[in-house]
Write a protein that holds these residues in place. Structure first.
Motif, PDB file in Angstrom:
ATOM      1  N   UNK A  98       0.832  -1.207   0.000  1.00 40.06           N
ATOM      2  CA  UNK A  98       0.000   0.000   0.000  1.00 40.06           C
ATOM      3  C   UNK A  98       0.874   1.268   0.000  1.00 40.06           C
ATOM      4  N   UNK A  99       1.933   1.258   0.840  1.00 40.16           N
ATOM      5  CA  UNK A  99       2.772   2.447   0.941  1.00 40.16           C
ATOM      6  C   UNK A  99       3.617   2.697  -0.303  1.00 40.16           C
ATOM      7  N   UNK A 100       3.711   1.676  -1.146  1.00 45.72           N
ATOM      8  CA  UNK A 100       4.545   1.834  -2.343  1.00 45.72           C
ATOM      9  C   UNK A 100       3.761   1.869  -3.640  1.00 45.72           C
ATOM     10  N   UNK A 101       2.425   1.977  -3.534  1.00 42.02           N
ATOM     11  CA  UNK A 101       1.608   2.030  -4.755  1.00 42.02           C
ATOM     12  C   UNK A 101       1.872   3.333  -5.489  1.00 42.02           C
ATOM     13  N   UNK A 102       1.887   3.270  -6.816  1.00 39.13           N
ATOM     14  CA  UNK A 102       2.100   4.518  -7.549  1.00 39.13           C
ATOM     15  C   UNK A 102       0.829   5.361  -7.457  1.00 39.13           C
ATOM     16  N   UNK A 103       1.010   6.654  -7.652  1.00 39.47           N
ATOM     17  CA  UNK A 103      -0.108   7.585  -7.446  1.00 39.47           C
ATOM     18  C   UNK A 103      -0.934   7.744  -8.713  1.00 39.47           C
ATOM     19  N   UNK A 104      -1.137   6.670  -9.450  1.00 39.04           N
ATOM     20  CA  UNK A 104      -1.884   6.795 -10.706  1.00 39.04           C
ATOM     21  C   UNK A 104      -3.344   7.113 -10.448  1.00 39.04           C
ATOM     22  N   UNK A 105      -3.927   7.842 -11.443  1.00 32.06           N
ATOM     23  CA  UNK A 105      -5.342   8.161 -11.301  1.00 32.06           C
ATOM     24  C   UNK A 105      -6.216   7.134 -12.002  1.00 32.06           C
ATOM     25  N   UNK A 106      -5.915   5.868 -11.815  1.00 28.27           N
ATOM     26  CA  UNK A 106      -6.775   4.839 -12.417  1.00 28.27           C
ATOM     27  C   UNK A 106      -6.861   3.672 -11.451  1.00 28.27           C
ATOM     28  N   UNK A 107      -7.830   2.811 -11.713  1.00 28.85           N
ATOM     29  CA  UNK A 107      -8.011   1.652 -10.823  1.00 28.85           C
ATOM     30  C   UNK A 107      -6.814   0.720 -10.992  1.00 28.85           C
ATOM     31  N   UNK A 108      -6.109   0.397  -9.943  1.00 26.83           N
ATOM     32  CA  UNK A 108      -4.931  -0.456 -10.102  1.00 26.83           C
ATOM     33  C   UNK A 108      -5.273  -1.899 -10.450  1.00 26.83           C
ATOM     34  N   UNK A 109      -6.552  -2.256 -10.387  1.00 22.03           N
ATOM     35  CA  UNK A 109      -6.934  -3.628 -10.747  1.00 22.03           C
ATOM     36  C   UNK A 109      -7.223  -3.759 -12.232  1.00 22.03           C
ATOM     37  N   UNK A 110      -8.076  -2.824 -12.741  1.00 22.10           N
ATOM     38  CA  UNK A 110      -8.513  -3.005 -14.128  1.00 22.10           C
ATOM     39  C   UNK A 110      -8.098  -1.848 -15.030  1.00 22.10           C
ATOM     40  N   UNK A 111      -7.495  -0.793 -14.466  1.00 20.69           N
ATOM     41  CA  UNK A 111      -7.039   0.331 -15.287  1.00 20.69           C
ATOM     42  C   UNK A 111      -8.127   1.343 -15.601  1.00 20.69           C
ATOM     43  N   UNK A 112      -9.334   1.143 -15.093  1.00 18.49           N
ATOM     44  CA  UNK A 112     -10.443   2.075 -15.344  1.00 18.49           C
ATOM     45  C   UNK A 112     -10.063   3.456 -14.806  1.00 18.49           C
ATOM     46  N   UNK A 113     -10.267   4.527 -15.612  1.00 23.61           N
ATOM     47  CA  UNK A 113      -9.841   5.847 -15.136  1.00 23.61           C
ATOM     48  C   UNK A 113     -10.720   6.380 -13.996  1.00 23.61           C
ATOM     49  N   UNK A 114     -10.448   5.908 -12.795  1.00 25.94           N
ATOM     50  CA  UNK A 114     -11.199   6.349 -11.616  1.00 25.94           C
ATOM     51  C   UNK A 114     -10.177   6.594 -10.509  1.00 25.94           C
ATOM     52  N   UNK A 115      -9.855   7.858 -10.314  1.00 28.19           N
ATOM     53  CA  UNK A 115      -8.772   8.184  -9.393  1.00 28.19           C
ATOM     54  C   UNK A 115      -9.139   8.143  -7.925  1.00 28.19           C
ATOM     55  N   UNK A 116     -10.457   8.173  -7.632  1.00 29.11           N
ATOM     56  CA  UNK A 116     -10.832   8.280  -6.213  1.00 29.11           C
ATOM     57  C   UNK A 116     -10.522   6.975  -5.497  1.00 29.11           C
ATOM     58  N   UNK A 117     -10.076   7.080  -4.264  1.00 33.06           N
ATOM     59  CA  UNK A 117      -9.793   5.867  -3.497  1.00 33.06           C
ATOM     60  C   UNK A 117     -10.873   5.675  -2.439  1.00 33.06           C
ATOM     61  N   UNK A 118     -12.123   5.900  -2.894  1.00 32.12           N
ATOM     62  CA  UNK A 118     -13.286   5.735  -2.019  1.00 32.12           C
ATOM     63  C   UNK A 118     -14.120   4.592  -2.582  1.00 32.12           C
TER      64      UNK A 118
END
Ligand code: ATP
Ligand code: MG
Length: 488
Positions: A98-118
């Motif tokens: 978690x502490x080393x995840x890149x700050x991308x604005x997309x879902x890290x699972x499927x790549x969907x452009x959804x930057x919110x982490x809610x």
């Protein structure tokens, strides 16, 4: 489909140990990418299929140990799968990921452009609130079915059947033969009954149970309830023949205060008591005509109107009805409504009489004897004659009669063996004895002893030589007063 675990770039110095091969030296490797299920490693020299331990040093929590296996070696490093033996290690690894995840604005699972982490990703629906303490639990729960599906798609039918059997018998402890362990039977007729119970129980269908008295209709109704989604609701049984006609309506549908003389307070009927569960209408053939009409109305619109009330109430009840009378005949004689019969008859289970259940008679008798023995902390068994008597009795009262006979035998037996007389059953006389006697005259005492000696006093073998059954052999021995102490 996207991935099921998020990956972080990292640089973790780790030690690799070969557990099964102590002679092999440790290796120093570097984990470059890490997810909960696997990692990409530099400097690993292991072979496929070898299980090894990998000990990354995590900033913050120090060295942790995981088991691992090589998945593939490539130019970019070795891909390994990780296995966890405890939750704390998994949690420590997750914190590092978690502490080393890149700050991308997309879902890290499927790549969907959804930057919110809610909440969850709009596309793949996986939970994205990495900062939450319960993230790991939710994530595992979330992806469990998908991980299972991926594995299932690689299995053939035989594997799947084995797994279902394992889950049913070992994890859920489901009995394959009968709907519950108190419902005994492996005869063809009963296996078919059990299969019908399992099929219809989870549905909402009304069920009609037919069968002679004491064949297990009530037991079947209870099984239907326990195997249905209503199992946590009430099971209410009403014997339509036991309640006087004048009271039955109030008993079934309830009444309002003052509805009739003696109605001092409003009372719920059985339909309402069974709301959310199953109502078992026993002896349905004895339901008076006026109530047959009311029951039919209920089956059509699920409304119940208490006696003396102007209002109807919607009730969610499944009806299971039973009778030991011939409903078709009752219809011809005008005692039972045809339309109600067809409503109830949509699924019928016919309980076979005990005399048609073969060795189930003995199985049931042993089951009851064991049940009584357990409750009194005694150990009892049947003599061979008792078992033959059980097999050959005609059982007009079916399972209930058998249960009563066994109870009597259990109470009357002086020692630990139950004989036919103690159950008030006639000893079975094998017609084979008569046949032998007719052909060659009565077998003399010296002949019997000779045959016994020739067969080392093994009764079954001696009986075979004389071409008679074991009970007949015993009868001969008894008749001639030969000492049974010598027998095997
Ligand atoms: N297959 C079975 N395994 C174990 N016990 C059974 C079985 N069938 C019936 N019994 C037992 O036999 C007795 C009679 O069964 P049940 O009351 O269900 O029969 P019934 O068909 O409703 O009888 P009746 O027509 O007289 O109302 C009960 O004690 C029941 O537990
Ligand atoms: Mg009954």
């Amino acid at each position: 489909m996207g991935r099921l675990d998020v990956r972080a770039r990292t640089h973790l110095d780790s030690t690799v140990c070969y557990i099964a091969r102590e002679d092999r030296p440790q290796e120093q490797v570097t984990i470059r990418e890490l997810s909960l299920s696997g990692a990409l490693v530099d400097g690993l020299s292991t072979q496929l299929s070898e299980i090894f331990a990998i000990r990354p040093v995590l900033p913050g929590s120090g060295e942790v140990e995981l088991l691992a296996k090589l998945v593939r070696q490539g130019k970019t490093g070795a891909a390994i799968r990780l296995f966890y033996s405890d939750h704390d290690t998994m949690q420590a690894l997750w914190v590092h990921i978690r502490d080393n995840l890149s700050e991308e604005n997309s879902c890290p699972y499927c790549g969907h452009p959804d930057g919110s982490r809610e909440g969850s990703c709009d596309k793949c629906n996986l939970y994205l609130n990495f900062a939450k303490n319960n993230y790991l639990e939710r994530h595992i729960e979330n992806t469990f079915a998908q991980r299972l599906n991926i594995r299932l798609s690689r299995l053939n039918l035989e594997h799947i059947q084995k797994i279902i059997h394992f889950v049913d018998s070992k994890l859920l402890k489901i009995q394959h033969r009968s709907p519950d362990k108190e419902f005994v039977g492996t005869s063809e007729g009963m296996l078919s009954v059990f299969s019908m119970i399992r099929k219809v129980a989870p549905t909402e269908m009304s069920v009609l149970l037919l069968g002679e008295s004491g064949t297990g209709k009530e037991l079947t109704a209870k099984s239907l309830h326990h195997l249905s989604t209503r199992r946590d609701g009430p099971f209410v049984a009403v014997n339509c023949a036991a309640i006087p006609e004048t009271l039955l309506e109030a008993e079934l549908f309830g009444y309002e205060k003052g509805a009739f003389t003696g109605a001092y307070a409003t009372k719920k009927g059985k339909f309402e008591s069974a709301d959310g569960g199953t109502l078992f209408l026993d002896e349905i053939g004895d339901l008076p005509a006026s109530l047959q009409a009311k029951l039919l109305r209920f089956l059509e619109d699920r409304l119940v109107q208490p006696v003396g009330s102007a209002h109807s109430r919607k009730i969610d009840v499944r009806i299971v009805a039973a009778t030991n009378c011939d409903l078709q005949r009752a219809i011809t004689q005008g005692h039972f409504r045809t339309d109600l019969f067809y409503r109830l008859n949509s699924f019928t289970i016919k309980l076979p009489p005990l005399r048609e259940r073969g060795e189930d008679k003995v199985r049931l008798a042993k089951y009851f004897l064991e049940k009584f023995s357990c409750s009194e902390n005694r150990s009892m068994e049947f003599s061979d004659d008792a078992l033959d008597a059980i097999r050959n009795h005609s059982w007009p009262g079916n399972v209930r009669e058998l249960e009563n006979k066994v109870r009597r035998g259990f109470l009357m037996a002086a020692g630990t063996v139950v004989d036919p007389e103690e159950m008030e059953l006639a000893r079975y006389e094998d017609p084979g004895v008569g046949a032998v006697d007719c052909k060659s005259g009565p077998v003399r005492k010296d002949q019997v002893i000779k045959v016994l000696e020739q067969n080392d006093y093994v009764i079954a073998r001696a009986a075979r030589q004389l071409n008679i059954s074991r009970p007949s052999m015993y009868a001969l021995i008894k008749k001639h007063g030969i000492n049974r102490g010598d027998m095997k």
